[in-house]
Write a protein that holds these residues in place. Structure first.
Motif, PDB file in Angstrom:
ATOM      1  N   PRO A  65     -39.401 -32.333 -19.454  1.00 52.26           N
ATOM      2  CA  PRO A  65     -39.293 -31.978 -18.035  1.00 52.26           C
ATOM      3  C   PRO A  65     -40.492 -32.409 -17.196  1.00 52.26           C
ATOM      4  CG  PRO A  65     -39.702 -30.032 -19.365  1.00 52.26           C
ATOM      5  CD  PRO A  65     -39.503 -31.163 -20.310  1.00 52.26           C
ATOM      6  N   TYR A  66     -41.631 -32.706 -17.823  1.00 50.23           N
ATOM      7  CA  TYR A  66     -42.814 -33.090 -17.061  1.00 50.23           C
ATOM      8  C   TYR A  66     -42.855 -34.581 -16.751  1.00 50.23           C
ATOM      9  CZ  TYR A  66     -44.384 -28.424 -18.161  1.00 50.23           C
ATOM     10  OH  TYR A  66     -44.461 -27.072 -18.266  1.00 50.23           O
ATOM     11  N   CYS A  67     -42.649 -35.399 -17.781  1.00 44.23           N
ATOM     12  CA  CYS A  67     -42.761 -36.847 -17.564  1.00 44.23           C
ATOM     13  C   CYS A  67     -41.394 -37.531 -17.453  1.00 44.23           C
ATOM     14  CB  CYS A  67     -43.567 -37.489 -18.678  1.00 44.23           C
ATOM     15  SG  CYS A  67     -42.849 -37.285 -20.319  1.00 44.23           S
ATOM     16  N   CYS A  68     -40.303 -36.797 -17.691  1.00 40.93           N
ATOM     17  CA  CYS A  68     -38.923 -37.298 -17.573  1.00 40.93           C
ATOM     18  C   CYS A  68     -38.655 -38.480 -18.497  1.00 40.93           C
ATOM     19  CB  CYS A  68     -38.592 -37.664 -16.139  1.00 40.93           C
ATOM     20  SG  CYS A  68     -38.591 -36.241 -15.052  1.00 40.93           S
ATOM     21  N   ARG A  69     -39.346 -38.524 -19.648  1.00 39.00           N
ATOM     22  CA  ARG A  69     -39.089 -39.560 -20.638  1.00 39.00           C
ATOM     23  C   ARG A  69     -38.279 -38.977 -21.777  1.00 39.00           C
ATOM     24  NH1 ARG A  69     -44.537 -42.083 -22.514  1.00 39.00           N
ATOM     25  NH2 ARG A  69     -45.088 -39.905 -22.421  1.00 39.00           N
ATOM     26  N   TRP A  70     -37.480 -39.825 -22.409  1.00 38.55           N
ATOM     27  CA  TRP A  70     -36.729 -39.417 -23.588  1.00 38.55           C
ATOM     28  C   TRP A  70     -37.638 -39.573 -24.796  1.00 38.55           C
ATOM     29  CZ3 TRP A  70     -32.262 -36.979 -23.276  1.00 38.55           C
ATOM     30  CH2 TRP A  70     -31.503 -37.125 -22.115  1.00 38.55           C
ATOM     31  N   VAL A  71     -37.808 -38.494 -25.554  1.00 37.51           N
ATOM     32  CA  VAL A  71     -38.645 -38.525 -26.741  1.00 37.51           C
ATOM     33  C   VAL A  71     -37.847 -38.041 -27.940  1.00 37.51           C
ATOM     34  CG1 VAL A  71     -40.814 -38.242 -25.503  1.00 37.51           C
ATOM     35  CG2 VAL A  71     -39.568 -36.236 -26.253  1.00 37.51           C
ATOM     36  N   LYS A  72     -38.287 -38.437 -29.116  1.00 40.00           N
ATOM     37  CA  LYS A  72     -37.626 -37.982 -30.334  1.00 40.00           C
ATOM     38  C   LYS A  72     -37.895 -36.495 -30.524  1.00 40.00           C
ATOM     39  CE  LYS A  72     -37.716 -42.406 -32.554  1.00 40.00           C
ATOM     40  NZ  LYS A  72     -37.958 -43.165 -33.749  1.00 40.00           N
ATOM     41  N   PRO A  73     -36.971 -35.779 -31.150  1.00 40.52           N
ATOM     42  CA  PRO A  73     -37.155 -34.327 -31.309  1.00 40.52           C
ATOM     43  C   PRO A  73     -38.445 -33.951 -32.026  1.00 40.52           C
ATOM     44  CG  PRO A  73     -34.908 -34.918 -31.826  1.00 40.52           C
ATOM     45  CD  PRO A  73     -35.648 -36.200 -31.613  1.00 40.52           C
ATOM     46  N   ARG A  74     -38.913 -34.768 -32.965  1.00 38.68           N
ATOM     47  CA  ARG A  74     -40.146 -34.417 -33.668  1.00 38.68           C
ATOM     48  C   ARG A  74     -41.373 -34.562 -32.779  1.00 38.68           C
ATOM     49  NH1 ARG A  74     -38.915 -39.459 -36.296  1.00 38.68           N
ATOM     50  NH2 ARG A  74     -40.436 -41.019 -35.693  1.00 38.68           N
ATOM     51  N   ARG A  75     -41.257 -35.284 -31.658  1.00 39.84           N
ATOM     52  CA  ARG A  75     -42.371 -35.431 -30.729  1.00 39.84           C
ATOM     53  C   ARG A  75     -42.298 -34.441 -29.568  1.00 39.84           C
ATOM     54  NH1 ARG A  75     -45.827 -39.162 -31.125  1.00 39.84           N
ATOM     55  NH2 ARG A  75     -46.236 -39.199 -28.920  1.00 39.84           N
ATOM     56  N   PHE A  76     -41.371 -33.477 -29.654  1.00 39.32           N
ATOM     57  CA  PHE A  76     -41.187 -32.501 -28.578  1.00 39.32           C
ATOM     58  C   PHE A  76     -41.524 -31.119 -29.114  1.00 39.32           C
ATOM     59  CE2 PHE A  76     -38.790 -29.778 -25.705  1.00 39.32           C
ATOM     60  CZ  PHE A  76     -39.111 -30.332 -24.481  1.00 39.32           C
ATOM     61  N   ASP A  77     -42.368 -30.368 -28.410  1.00 41.44           N
ATOM     62  CA  ASP A  77     -42.753 -29.023 -28.810  1.00 41.44           C
ATOM     63  C   ASP A  77     -41.878 -28.027 -28.048  1.00 41.44           C
ATOM     64  OD1 ASP A  77     -43.973 -26.790 -29.742  1.00 41.44           O
ATOM     65  OD2 ASP A  77     -45.926 -27.172 -28.829  1.00 41.44           O
ATOM     66  N   LEU A  78     -41.017 -27.316 -28.771  1.00 44.01           N
ATOM     67  CA  LEU A  78     -40.103 -26.381 -28.115  1.00 44.01           C
ATOM     68  C   LEU A  78     -40.834 -25.155 -27.561  1.00 44.01           C
ATOM     69  CD1 LEU A  78     -37.046 -26.506 -30.525  1.00 44.01           C
ATOM     70  CD2 LEU A  78     -37.176 -27.354 -28.186  1.00 44.01           C
ATOM     71  N   ARG A  79     -41.942 -24.780 -28.182  1.00 46.13           N
ATOM     72  CA  ARG A  79     -42.662 -23.603 -27.686  1.00 46.13           C
ATOM     73  C   ARG A  79     -43.286 -23.886 -26.322  1.00 46.13           C
ATOM     74  NH1 ARG A  79     -47.906 -21.775 -28.536  1.00 46.13           N
ATOM     75  NH2 ARG A  79     -48.272 -23.507 -29.963  1.00 46.13           N
ATOM     76  N   ARG A  80     -43.865 -25.071 -26.176  1.00 47.03           N
ATOM     77  CA  ARG A  80     -44.492 -25.438 -24.901  1.00 47.03           C
ATOM     78  C   ARG A  80     -43.541 -26.169 -23.975  1.00 47.03           C
ATOM     79  NH1 ARG A  80     -49.782 -27.786 -27.800  1.00 47.03           N
ATOM     80  NH2 ARG A  80     -50.737 -25.816 -28.380  1.00 47.03           N
ATOM     81  N   MET A  81     -42.373 -26.549 -24.486  1.00 48.26           N
ATOM     82  CA  MET A  81     -41.345 -27.265 -23.726  1.00 48.26           C
ATOM     83  C   MET A  81     -41.901 -28.533 -23.080  1.00 48.26           C
ATOM     84  SD  MET A  81     -38.490 -25.935 -24.225  1.00 48.26           S
ATOM     85  CE  MET A  81     -37.514 -26.770 -23.008  1.00 48.26           C
TER      86      MET A  81
END
Length: 97
Positions: A61-77
């Motif tokens: 939601p911050y940079c509007c880029r598509w990232v792989k799920p392992r590069r996304f932190d769900l706690r910090r979103m």
């Protein structure tokens, strides 16, 4: 009379085909993400269960880029690059006074 194919054409055709495939692949990836986003919105509006399948990318939601799920932190979103930069934009070459 036999047809003679110039050597430059033999080299250029595979390169052009490869470049065309790369360009269409990026466009198709964007269309695939847009389709999945639309499907998710429609399913939530109609109160249907989420679509089955694997999650191949998450939009930060911050940079509007598509990232792989392992590069996304769900706690910090947010994605790892936004976490490391505290979601600040990169320092470009522009001078701001």
């Amino acid at each position: 009379m036999p047809t003679v194919v110039p050597p430059a054409l033999i080299i250029a055709v595979p390169l052009l085909v490869g470049a065309a495939l790369i360009l269409t692949r990026f466009r198709l990836a964007g269309l695939r993400h847009a389709y999945r986003e639309t499907e998710a919105v429609l399913r939530s509006v109609l109160r249907l269960p989420p679509a089955s399948g694997l999650v191949c990318a998450i939009r930060c939601p911050y940079c509007c880029r598509w990232v792989k799920p392992r590069r996304f932190d769900l706690r910090r979103m947010s994605c790892r690059s936004c976490i490391s930069t505290l979601a600040r934009p990169g320092r470009g070459g522009d001078l701001c006074l």
